[in-house]
Design a protein around this motif. Structure first.
Motif, PDB file in Angstrom:
ATOM      1  N   ILE A  95      15.725   4.367 -40.965  1.00 54.38           N
ATOM      2  CA  ILE A  95      14.593   3.857 -40.180  1.00 54.38           C
ATOM      3  C   ILE A  95      13.225   4.376 -40.628  1.00 54.38           C
ATOM      4  CG2 ILE A  95      15.893   3.329 -38.079  1.00 54.38           C
ATOM      5  CD1 ILE A  95      15.098   6.057 -36.968  1.00 54.38           C
ATOM      6  N   ARG A  96      13.176   5.471 -41.392  1.00 52.31           N
ATOM      7  CA  ARG A  96      11.885   5.930 -41.916  1.00 52.31           C
ATOM      8  C   ARG A  96      11.501   5.018 -43.071  1.00 52.31           C
ATOM      9  NH1 ARG A  96       9.564  11.312 -42.859  1.00 52.31           N
ATOM     10  NH2 ARG A  96      11.193  12.225 -41.541  1.00 52.31           N
ATOM     11  N   THR A  97      10.296   4.504 -43.046  1.00 56.08           N
ATOM     12  CA  THR A  97       9.922   3.468 -44.001  1.00 56.08           C
ATOM     13  C   THR A  97       8.554   3.759 -44.593  1.00 56.08           C
ATOM     14  OG1 THR A  97       9.740   1.049 -44.247  1.00 56.08           O
ATOM     15  CG2 THR A  97       8.827   1.994 -42.268  1.00 56.08           C
ATOM     16  N   PRO A  98       8.280   3.237 -45.790  1.00 57.31           N
ATOM     17  CA  PRO A  98       6.924   3.392 -46.321  1.00 57.31           C
ATOM     18  C   PRO A  98       5.925   2.623 -45.478  1.00 57.31           C
ATOM     19  CG  PRO A  98       8.197   1.876 -47.685  1.00 57.31           C
ATOM     20  CD  PRO A  98       9.156   2.482 -46.708  1.00 57.31           C
ATOM     21  N   PHE A  99       4.721   3.139 -45.379  1.00 56.46           N
ATOM     22  CA  PHE A  99       3.632   2.418 -44.720  1.00 56.46           C
ATOM     23  C   PHE A  99       2.330   2.822 -45.377  1.00 56.46           C
ATOM     24  CE2 PHE A  99       0.650   1.414 -41.181  1.00 56.46           C
ATOM     25  CZ  PHE A  99       0.899   0.044 -41.136  1.00 56.46           C
ATOM     26  N   ILE A 100       1.676   1.854 -45.968  1.00 52.79           N
ATOM     27  CA  ILE A 100       0.444   2.062 -46.723  1.00 52.79           C
ATOM     28  C   ILE A 100      -0.605   1.102 -46.207  1.00 52.79           C
ATOM     29  CG2 ILE A 100      -0.616   1.908 -49.021  1.00 52.79           C
ATOM     30  CD1 ILE A 100       2.307   2.435 -50.103  1.00 52.79           C
ATOM     31  N   VAL A 101      -1.824   1.585 -46.026  1.00 52.32           N
ATOM     32  CA  VAL A 101      -2.919   0.752 -45.539  1.00 52.32           C
ATOM     33  C   VAL A 101      -4.110   0.876 -46.476  1.00 52.32           C
ATOM     34  CG1 VAL A 101      -4.465   0.222 -43.622  1.00 52.32           C
ATOM     35  CG2 VAL A 101      -2.167   1.099 -43.154  1.00 52.32           C
ATOM     36  N   SER A 102      -4.603  -0.267 -46.932  1.00 53.54           N
ATOM     37  CA  SER A 102      -5.821  -0.335 -47.736  1.00 53.54           C
ATOM     38  C   SER A 102      -6.846  -1.181 -46.990  1.00 53.54           C
ATOM     39  CB  SER A 102      -5.516  -0.951 -49.102  1.00 53.54           C
ATOM     40  OG  SER A 102      -6.708  -1.222 -49.819  1.00 53.54           O
ATOM     41  N   TRP A 103      -8.071  -0.675 -46.893  1.00 55.92           N
ATOM     42  CA  TRP A 103      -9.133  -1.391 -46.195  1.00 55.92           C
ATOM     43  C   TRP A 103     -10.459  -0.896 -46.774  1.00 55.92           C
ATOM     44  CZ3 TRP A 103      -9.738  -1.245 -40.116  1.00 55.92           C
ATOM     45  CH2 TRP A 103     -10.610  -2.269 -39.714  1.00 55.92           C
ATOM     46  N   PRO A 104     -10.867  -1.443 -47.905  1.00 56.12           N
ATOM     47  CA  PRO A 104     -11.988  -0.882 -48.664  1.00 56.12           C
ATOM     48  C   PRO A 104     -13.267  -0.663 -47.867  1.00 56.12           C
ATOM     49  CG  PRO A 104     -10.843  -2.507 -49.989  1.00 56.12           C
ATOM     50  CD  PRO A 104     -10.239  -2.578 -48.631  1.00 56.12           C
ATOM     51  N   SER A 105     -13.587  -1.544 -46.942  1.00 60.43           N
ATOM     52  CA  SER A 105     -14.834  -1.390 -46.193  1.00 60.43           C
ATOM     53  C   SER A 105     -14.769  -0.254 -45.171  1.00 60.43           C
ATOM     54  CB  SER A 105     -15.195  -2.695 -45.477  1.00 60.43           C
ATOM     55  OG  SER A 105     -14.257  -2.988 -44.456  1.00 60.43           O
ATOM     56  N   GLN A 106     -13.567   0.178 -44.815  1.00 60.66           N
ATOM     57  CA  GLN A 106     -13.411   1.205 -43.783  1.00 60.66           C
ATOM     58  C   GLN A 106     -12.779   2.490 -44.306  1.00 60.66           C
ATOM     59  OE1 GLN A 106     -14.516   0.975 -40.620  1.00 60.66           O
ATOM     60  NE2 GLN A 106     -15.379  -1.048 -41.035  1.00 60.66           N
ATOM     61  N   ILE A 107     -11.894   2.377 -45.274  1.00 55.59           N
ATOM     62  CA  ILE A 107     -11.195   3.554 -45.795  1.00 55.59           C
ATOM     63  C   ILE A 107     -11.769   3.868 -47.172  1.00 55.59           C
ATOM     64  CG2 ILE A 107      -8.964   4.532 -46.442  1.00 55.59           C
ATOM     65  CD1 ILE A 107      -7.658   2.484 -44.536  1.00 55.59           C
ATOM     66  N   LYS A 108     -12.613   4.873 -47.222  1.00 51.81           N
ATOM     67  CA  LYS A 108     -13.308   5.216 -48.458  1.00 51.81           C
ATOM     68  C   LYS A 108     -12.608   6.321 -49.243  1.00 51.81           C
ATOM     69  CE  LYS A 108     -16.730   2.416 -47.471  1.00 51.81           C
ATOM     70  NZ  LYS A 108     -16.961   1.166 -48.231  1.00 51.81           N
ATOM     71  N   THR A 109     -11.823   7.130 -48.546  1.00 49.97           N
ATOM     72  CA  THR A 109     -11.171   8.265 -49.183  1.00 49.97           C
ATOM     73  C   THR A 109      -9.670   8.182 -48.960  1.00 49.97           C
ATOM     74  OG1 THR A 109     -13.123   9.635 -48.740  1.00 49.97           O
ATOM     75  CG2 THR A 109     -11.096  10.782 -49.365  1.00 49.97           C
ATOM     76  N   SER A 110      -8.894   8.312 -50.020  1.00 48.43           N
ATOM     77  CA  SER A 110      -7.445   8.257 -49.872  1.00 48.43           C
ATOM     78  C   SER A 110      -6.931   9.509 -49.183  1.00 48.43           C
ATOM     79  CB  SER A 110      -6.788   8.126 -51.246  1.00 48.43           C
ATOM     80  OG  SER A 110      -6.996   9.291 -52.009  1.00 48.43           O
ATOM     81  N   LYS A 111      -5.862   9.355 -48.412  1.00 41.02           N
ATOM     82  CA  LYS A 111      -5.275  10.501 -47.721  1.00 41.02           C
ATOM     83  C   LYS A 111      -3.857  10.168 -47.285  1.00 41.02           C
ATOM     84  CE  LYS A 111      -8.275   9.126 -43.920  1.00 41.02           C
ATOM     85  NZ  LYS A 111      -9.313   9.580 -42.975  1.00 41.02           N
ATOM     86  N   GLN A 112      -3.094  11.220 -47.092  1.00 38.19           N
ATOM     87  CA  GLN A 112      -1.777  11.095 -46.494  1.00 38.19           C
ATOM     88  C   GLN A 112      -1.877  11.493 -45.029  1.00 38.19           C
ATOM     89  OE1 GLN A 112       1.444  12.992 -48.564  1.00 38.19           O
ATOM     90  NE2 GLN A 112       1.000  11.956 -50.490  1.00 38.19           N
ATOM     91  N   ILE A 113      -1.232  10.718 -44.179  1.00 39.25           N
ATOM     92  CA  ILE A 113      -1.327  10.909 -42.733  1.00 39.25           C
ATOM     93  C   ILE A 113       0.048  11.230 -42.169  1.00 39.25           C
ATOM     94  CG2 ILE A 113      -1.802   9.746 -40.547  1.00 39.25           C
ATOM     95  CD1 ILE A 113      -4.314  10.367 -42.058  1.00 39.25           C
ATOM     96  N   SER A 114       0.128  12.283 -41.368  1.00 43.91           N
ATOM     97  CA  SER A 114       1.406  12.660 -40.760  1.00 43.91           C
ATOM     98  C   SER A 114       1.564  12.093 -39.355  1.00 43.91           C
ATOM     99  CB  SER A 114       1.533  14.189 -40.711  1.00 43.91           C
ATOM    100  OG  SER A 114       0.474  14.761 -39.947  1.00 43.91           O
ATOM    101  N   HIS A 115       0.552  11.346 -38.885  1.00 40.16           N
ATOM    102  CA  HIS A 115       0.644  10.721 -37.556  1.00 40.16           C
ATOM    103  C   HIS A 115       1.927   9.900 -37.454  1.00 40.16           C
ATOM    104  CE1 HIS A 115      -0.405   8.563 -33.922  1.00 40.16           C
ATOM    105  NE2 HIS A 115      -0.314   7.406 -34.558  1.00 40.16           N
TER     106      HIS A 115
END
Length: 471
Positions: free
Chosen positions: A328-348
């Motif tokens: 059940i653990r799955t990849p999840f990646i979000v790209s949104w150039p106008s809002q996400i300027k810096t790449s990061k890993q999120i543990s939320h």
């Protein structure tokens, strides 16, 4: 006066276009049976996925994201309705003859319906599995202006199917008769996907791409993707249900080099993601488009697939159909150039049922139906306080029934739910993410607390009963 009227006319319609542009385009791509470890950005070393890795490098990568459950239809139902599998309408892979699965009910509100109401053009291209054409779960009745692909997930067991569906029209694939392999379905579906972007470039749109790749069967053209891998892995041929006399829809064909074929399918999927990104760039839409990429459940072992060889679960326990982390653990990646300027890993910690309230909030509207989800928009934009779940819950209706609940790092799994003697397992994921040490006998108070939460999260369904009926 004519000039004044013309100026007013131009200003009026310019303001409409500008208002529409403020609504971000939304692209949601969901792989089929892709393990969290199958992508380079999650640690894969044998398969090349440069385009998805690039999205992760420029966006946000979630490390604690979960699917709806560990198998196709109910996981997709959780995604589309914003409700976990204790509440969502479809809880299992219930087949309908001659084609299709148990449809979503008329009363069910989907993500696409909400976005369509918010003014979005909506399209789905790939595998549906939530209601046959003409039923209450028909994708055209569940918010999608256009659908192209496999309506029935049983049909999607074949990559050279006899037909696909374009809305209510059955598209016969001449030559594909289960004895010949002429038309490769993912190629046809990708063409329609890119056409949707072109056709809707001047309005806000929601593009849902539930690609069938890399679900079994293992199959594909002998092209650049396969050539890349065909001679580099040790291989054992897989014997299956071949195309030809006696072939059935639900079979998986034999494959001489299953590892190379699987790797090629993952790389093909990655290239298709890249084509979507390139098309958005070409149309000058990329900056104002949020792209989300995920998988419907954990890695599969069917048709010759070898998740151990590829470390497809990234070392996590379990596979598709398990409620262990690997299922059940799955990849999840979000790209949104106008809002996400810096790449990061999120543990939320988030799950499929969080996506609907998130995209509805992004559209500028409020949720109008019940959701178990919590918008993770504050995590994406780093604006506002991010709320967290009190618990996450999953259920699985095959193999005697399974349930799982996650509360503050403690995970309780209940197996053989439908029997008189169910089996319980307890794991502390903060200390034991690979679920090695079953602590059920050591923490009775925690077991009691999580059992109560597990029972509270499940609402029994007359269509998909989970519990054993008592006489």
């Amino acid at each position: 006066m004519t000039r004044i009227y013309t100026l007013v006319f131009v200003i009026f319609f310019t303001s409409i276009i500008q208002a529409q542009q403020k609504q971000p385009n939304i692209v949601l791509i969901m792989a089929d049976d892709l393990g969290i470890g199958d992508l380079g950005c999650y640690g894969q070393t044998k398969i090349s996925t440069p385009r998805i890795d690039e999205l992760a490098k420029k966006g946000i990568l979630f490390t604690n994201f979960y699917s709806g459950t560990s198998v196709c239809a109910p996981s997709r139902s959780a995604l589309m309705t914003g409700q976990h599998t204790g509440h969502t309408f479809v809880r299992g892979n219930k087949e309908i003859e001659p084609e299709g699965q148990q449809p979503l009910a008329d009363s069910v509100i989907t993500m696409a319906m909400s976005l369509k109401k918010a003014g979005y053009a909506t399209g789905a291209f790939g595998k549906w599995g939530l209601g046959m054409v003409g039923t209450s779960g028909d994708p055209n009745k569940k918010g999608f202006d256009e659908f192209y692909g496999y309506n029935c997930q049983r049909q999607s067991h074949r990559y050279y199917p006899t037909h696909l569906w374009h809305n209510s029209q059955r598209i016969e694939l001449t030559g594909n008769d289960l004895s010949q392999k002429v038309h490769y379905a993912p190629t046809l579906i990708q063409e329609k996907t890119l056409a949707f972007l072109e056709e809707n470039k001047d309005k806000p749109f929601f593009l849902f791409v539930p690609t069938v790749l890399p679900h079994a069967e293992l199959a594909g053209p002998d092209d650049v993707f396969y050539t890349k891998y065909k001679d580099i892995f040790p291989e054992t041929p897989h014997k299956g249900n071949d195309y030809g006399p006696g072939a059935t829809i639900a079979g998986y064909a034999s494959v001489d080099k299953p590892r190379a074929t699987y790797a090629a399918m993952v790389s093909r999927m990655d290239a298709y993601v890249g084509q979507i990104v390139d098309k958005l760039q070409e149309l000058n839409l990329l900056d104002n488009t949020i792209i989300m990429f995920t998988s419907d459940n954990g890695a599969h072992r069917e048709g010759g697939a070898d998740p151990v060889f590829f470390n497809s679960t990234a070392g996590l326990k379990g596979y598709k159909r398990d409620l262990y982390e690997g299922g059940i653990r799955t990849p999840f990646i979000v790209s949104w150039p106008s809002q996400i300027k810096t790449s990061k890993q999120i543990s939320h910690t988030a799950a499929f049922w969080d996506i609907m309230p998130t995209v509805v909030e992004i559209s500028g509207k409020n949720m109008e139906s019940y959701t178990d989800g919590i918008s993770f928009l504050p995590t994406l934009t780093a604006k506002g306080k991010q709320k967290s779940h009190d618990y996450l819950y999953w259920e699985f209706h095959e193999d005697g029934g399974k349930q799982a609940v996650l509360v503050d790092g403690w995970k309780l799994i209940k197996l053989k739910v439908k029997s008189e003697q169910p089996h319980f397992e307890l794991y502390n994921l903060k200390k034991d993410p690979k679920e090695v040490n079953n602590l059920v006998g050591q923490y009775p108070k925690i077991v009691k607390k999580l059992t109560a939460q597990l029972e509270a999260a499940h609402q029994e369904s007359p269509i998909f009963p989970l519990y054993r009926k008592k006489n």
